[in-house]
Scaffold this motif. Structure first.
Motif, mmCIF file in Angstrom:
data_model
loop_
_atom_site.group_PDB
_atom_site.id
_atom_site.type_symbol
_atom_site.label_atom_id
_atom_site.label_comp_id
_atom_site.label_asym_id
_atom_site.label_seq_id
_atom_site.Cartn_x
_atom_site.Cartn_y
_atom_site.Cartn_z
ATOM 1 N N SER A 89 6.854 9.516 6.582
ATOM 2 C CA SER A 89 5.464 10.279 5.875
ATOM 3 C C SER A 89 5.194 9.435 4.462
ATOM 4 O O SER A 89 5.654 9.475 3.614
ATOM 5 N N TYR A 90 4.191 8.311 5.293
ATOM 6 C CA TYR A 90 3.634 7.493 4.120
ATOM 7 C C TYR A 90 2.560 8.106 3.410
ATOM 8 O O TYR A 90 1.511 8.986 3.922
ATOM 9 N N SER B 169 9.204 8.077 -4.793
ATOM 10 C CA SER B 169 8.191 6.715 -5.188
ATOM 11 C C SER B 169 8.863 5.949 -4.184
ATOM 12 O O SER B 169 9.907 5.362 -5.036
ATOM 13 N N VAL B 170 8.458 4.322 -4.209
ATOM 14 C CA VAL B 170 8.219 3.356 -3.354
ATOM 15 C C VAL B 170 8.367 2.033 -5.036
ATOM 16 O O VAL B 170 7.164 2.229 -5.203
ATOM 17 N N ALA C 147 0.617 -1.399 -0.181
ATOM 18 C CA ALA C 147 0.116 0.000 0.060
ATOM 19 C C ALA C 147 0.837 1.452 0.184
ATOM 20 O O ALA C 147 0.233 1.985 0.200
ATOM 21 N N VAL C 148 2.325 1.319 0.190
ATOM 22 C CA VAL C 148 2.950 2.584 0.688
ATOM 23 C C VAL C 148 3.503 3.181 -1.156
ATOM 24 O O VAL C 148 4.011 2.172 -1.755
ATOM 25 N N ALA C 149 2.799 3.335 -0.977
ATOM 26 C CA ALA C 149 3.689 4.074 -2.671
ATOM 27 C C ALA C 149 4.684 5.445 -2.801
ATOM 28 O O ALA C 149 4.964 5.347 -3.862
ATOM 29 N N LYS C 150 4.017 6.052 -1.928
ATOM 30 C CA LYS C 150 5.162 7.499 -1.697
ATOM 31 C C LYS C 150 5.394 7.549 -0.392
ATOM 32 O O LYS C 150 4.832 7.066 0.401
#
Length: 179
Positions: free
Chosen positions: A177-178, A142-143, A85-88
């Motif tokens: 910060s996610y 971005s992850v 769920a982690v995008a940035k």
């Protein structure tokens, strides 16, 4: 032992009964939090998340005026095994601002062995090379494939016209910060 417990209970009840008529609302609190499953494992320069960055040794002549800066020192904060769920992500850097320059992390060392008139500037590295002040946030990255490496640089800087020799240590806690 039983006698002490009974005395405490009796005293507590007595204190509450006398204080109940004097209670009034003097304020209120709101406890706010964020529950998230979006976490990652953190490392700094490939090691522990709680570490030190070696700033090196400099001469007083490197800082002839207020605002003079030393050579940038790169470091990275890497996040691996991030939840899908982690995008940035970005990093929030807390710390104490220097009294002469609020964009500089202050030297926390004091006393006869501490350098005076020096602090540390923190910068995003890469495409966005903007500075990060104490309590500031980095650029968002971005992850990809559940990981990301955030590049930064740090520079020793003079916050006064007259710098003294000694130990420099600027501290910061960081929070991810996610998005």
């Amino acid at each position: 032992m039983t006698h002490i417990k009974l005395d405490f209970v009796a005293l507590f009840i007595f204190a509450l009964s006398g204080a109940s008529s004097a209670l009034s609302k003097d304020g209120s609190l709101a406890f706010i939090g964020n529950i998230t499953s979006s976490t990652c494992c953190v490392s700094v320069n490939g090691g522990n998340a709680n570490t030190s960055i070696n700033l090196g040794t400099y001469y007083l002549s490197n800082f002839p005026y207020k605002g003079a800066m030393a050579t940038p020192i790169p470091f990275t904060i890497s996040l691996i095994n991030c939840k899908p769920a982690v995008a940035k992500v970005a990093i929030i850097f807390d710390g104490t601002a220097d009294s002469n320059d609020h964009s500089v992390f202050t030297n926390v060392k004091t006393g006869i062995n501490a350098s005076r008139g020096t602090g540390v500037r923190l910068y995003n590295d890469g495409a966005d090379s903007s500075d990060i002040s104490p309590h500031g946030i980095s650029a968002f990255y971005s992850v990809l494939n559940n990981s990301v490496t955030l590049p930064f640089t740090v520079r020793v800087t003079s916050t006064a016209n007259n710098v003294t020799s000694g130990i420099l240590q600027a501290d910061t806690d960081f929070t991810i910060s996610y998005q």
